[in-house]
Design a protein around this motif. Structure first.
Motif, PDB file in Angstrom:
ATOM      1  N   ILE A   3       0.649  -1.063   0.073  1.00  0.00           N
ATOM      2  CA  ILE A   3       0.296   0.007   0.059  1.00  0.00           C
ATOM      3  C   ILE A   3       0.879   1.588   0.248  1.00  0.00           C
ATOM      4  CG2 ILE A   3      -1.790   1.380   1.244  1.00  0.00           C
ATOM      5  CD1 ILE A   3      -2.899  -1.467   2.523  1.00  0.00           C
ATOM      6  N   GLY A   6      -0.322   6.875   3.116  1.00  0.00           N
ATOM      7  CA  GLY A   6      -1.083   6.298   4.597  1.00  0.00           C
ATOM      8  C   GLY A   6      -1.621   7.442   5.178  1.00  0.00           C
ATOM      9  N   ASP A  13      -5.021   6.443   9.738  1.00  0.00           N
ATOM     10  CA  ASP A  13      -3.970   4.898   8.660  1.00  0.00           C
ATOM     11  C   ASP A  13      -5.467   4.319   8.019  1.00  0.00           C
ATOM     12  OD1 ASP A  13      -2.317   3.357   8.947  1.00  0.00           O
ATOM     13  OD2 ASP A  13      -2.245   3.146  10.941  1.00  0.00           O
ATOM     14  N   THR A  15      -4.007   2.315   6.253  1.00  0.00           N
ATOM     15  CA  THR A  15      -2.614   1.461   5.613  1.00  0.00           C
ATOM     16  C   THR A  15      -3.367   0.332   6.911  1.00  0.00           C
ATOM     17  OG1 THR A  15      -1.265   2.061   4.873  1.00  0.00           O
ATOM     18  CG2 THR A  15      -0.844  -0.313   5.862  1.00  0.00           C
ATOM     19  N   SER A  16      -3.963   0.484   8.053  1.00  0.00           N
ATOM     20  CA  SER A  16      -3.831  -0.176   9.058  1.00  0.00           C
ATOM     21  C   SER A  16      -5.941  -0.184   8.756  1.00  0.00           C
ATOM     22  CB  SER A  16      -3.849   0.075  10.588  1.00  0.00           C
ATOM     23  OG  SER A  16      -2.707   0.581  10.844  1.00  0.00           O
ATOM     24  N   SER A  19      -5.784  -3.191   6.290  1.00  0.00           N
ATOM     25  CA  SER A  19      -5.359  -4.765   6.208  1.00  0.00           C
ATOM     26  C   SER A  19      -6.673  -5.263   7.830  1.00  0.00           C
ATOM     27  CB  SER A  19      -4.241  -3.956   7.022  1.00  0.00           C
ATOM     28  OG  SER A  19      -3.989  -5.541   7.907  1.00  0.00           O
ATOM     29  N   ILE A 435      -7.842  -0.276  -2.130  1.00  0.00           N
ATOM     30  CA  ILE A 435      -6.876   0.525  -2.044  1.00  0.00           C
ATOM     31  C   ILE A 435      -7.167   1.057  -3.221  1.00  0.00           C
ATOM     32  CG2 ILE A 435      -4.217   0.625  -2.831  1.00  0.00           C
ATOM     33  CD1 ILE A 435      -4.111  -2.262  -1.620  1.00  0.00           C
TER      34      ILE A 435
END
Length: 470
Positions: A3, A6, A13, A15-16, A19, A435
């Motif tokens: 990814i 940010g 966040d 990316t988190s 995830s 994404i």
């Protein structure tokens, strides 16, 4: 997939966040993976159980025929002269045996006057060397410039002892301490009067005296024993018919001066071991099924829900107590010393078994191996035969219990594996979509932030202009 943002524009966040979202999306795969592990564990347990059933079958097969139930033993009062091995056809009894002579083959050596300093020197005449046994020519051996040495002659004689029509004589070379000599040995006790005619060696320029044999240094002799006063001879040191069903092998002879007592009888210890092996294999199968069931504080095993195991257990327990309804005085395994324990396993009463074997071996045989009429047709199936037939069916490599379960589990694992692959592909696409969406959101927020900054700057400029006009 990496990814590349940010949350710089949104402050999140991302990316988190992606995830965490994918972790939720992967829950079905985790469940399917657990299912695959469960199925693999079931297959491993079924394989173990099938191994126990196969082992039980092999132990049963060691008890399902009259021959198997007549292991005989042969014991000698004096060791060192001979060995004895009895098979199932041996006749029980005592036999007095004397060892007169061991079998030996004829051995002839070149005469004392014929010994040579160099075994590899090509110094013999060339032509034809005639090898005879008991006056009959066995081989006409060609000696030429390539093999007219002592070693060459030895090799040529040995070559004549191979193929479709061997000569029956082998050659070696010995060193008597000073020079080399030729030794010819018969293959059997019937190879006698070995002679070598070297008169046909007349060509070439060789200087050695042609090989000539002396008198035998060892005469051919048949093995000789005496059984209960009857003299018996053999071409080898093995006697297979001197005592019915027993093979005797001589290792020493004293001319018949000492007598050895041979005792042939039922190998009760060997038979008891076969019965105990059956009990041990039976207990292993029963204990495995019990271990898969939930009882007390114990949880069930991976096969606890498989009703087929308990069906097999009940069938084996039923066979164990079935009477054979034959002509023997012993009708059940309980009369043979089989005692069932609370956990379903069996304990063998050794004294009861020993008594049955010593007092009524024929009834034991009928109980286990069944009965046949004069034509060899089975009239009563023994308990071992009943176990064998059932175990043959459930361990069958084509349609047995294990194969059926294995095929079903393999099919389930293949389906789960295919499902995981499809979900993995879908999740990969889903992750890319998330994404892309968050990237677009970041770009939008960044653009809005830029517009907001621009408008803020314009408002500040207008405010400054109005302030300066006042």
């Amino acid at each position: 997939m990496g990814i590349s943002f940010g949350g710089l524009a949104t402050g999140m966040d991302t990316t988190s966040l992606v995830s965490s979202l994918m972790e939720i999306e992967r829950k079905p795969i985790e469940r399917m993976t657990l299912d695959m592990t469960y199925q693999s564990n079931r297959l491993a347990a079924l394989t173990e159980f099938n191994g126990k059933l196969t082992s039980l079958l092999s132990k049963v097969e060691a008890l399902d025929s009259s021959d198997e139930l007549r292991p005989m033993t042969a014991k000698l009062s004096t060791e060192g002269f001979l060995t004895a091995k009895a098979d199932t056809t041996a006749v029980a009894g005592n036999y007095q045996i004397k060892s007169h002579a061991l079998a030996q083959v004829e051995k002839v050596v070149s005469t004392d006057a014929l010994a040579w300093a160099d075994k590899d020197a090509k110094q013999f005449k060339t032509g034809t060397l005639s090898l005879s046994v008991d006056g009959v020519e066995k081989a006409a051996i060609t000696i030429d410039d390539s093999n007219n040495s002592l070693t060459g002659i030895m090799q040529a004689i040995n070559a004549a002892n191979t193929g479709d029509d061997p000569s029956g004589v082998s050659a070696t070379i010995i060193n008597d301490g000073d020079e080399y000599r030729l030794v010819l040995t018969g293959a059997t006790v019937n190879d006698k009067n070995i002679s070598l005619d070297a008169s046909g060696l007349s060509g070439g320029s060789g200087t050695y005296a042609n090989p000539t044999l002396g008198a035998p240094v060892q005469n051919a002799l048949k093995a000789h024993i005496e059984v209960d006063g009857i003299h018996i001879y053999s071409d080898t040191n093995t006697f297979s018919e001197a005592v019915p069903g027993t093979t005797l092998t001589l290792s020493k002879a004293d001319g018949g001066s000492e007598s050895t007592t041979l005792t042939v009888g039922l190998d009760e210890g060997g038979l008891k071991k076969k019965v105990q092996d059956f009990v041990s294999a039976y207990n292993a199968a029963i204990s495995f099924v019990t271990s898969q069931s939930a009882y007390g504080d114990n949880s069930s095993g991976v096969l606890g829900s498989d009703s087929g195991l308990n069906m097999i257990k009940r069938r084996l327990q039923g066979l164990l107590v079935n009477p054979v309804n034959g002509s023997g005085s012993i009708q059940t395994l309980a009369e043979l010393g089989f005692e069932t324990q609370k956990d379903g396993t069996v304990k063998l009463n050794d004294s009861k078994l020993s008594k049955a074997l010593s007092e009524n071996p024929s009834s034991v045989e009928k109980l286990l191996a069944g009965e046949k009429d004069l034509d060899g047709k089975e009239t009563v199936k023994g308990i071992a035969g009943q176990f064998r037939d059932y175990l043959d069916d459930i361990t069958d490599s084509v349609d047995g219990f294990y194969v059926g379960r294995k095929n079903s589990i393999d099919s389930t694992i293949r389906k789960l594996d295919a499902s995981i692959e499809r979900v993995e592909a879908r999740l990969e696409a889903r992750e890319k979509t998330l994404i892309d969406q968050f990237t677009a959101l970041e770009q939008l927020v960044s653009s809005l932030n830029s517009q907001s900054d621009y408008l803020g700057q314009q408002m500040d400029m207008l405010s400054n202009i109005w302030s300066s006009k006042k």
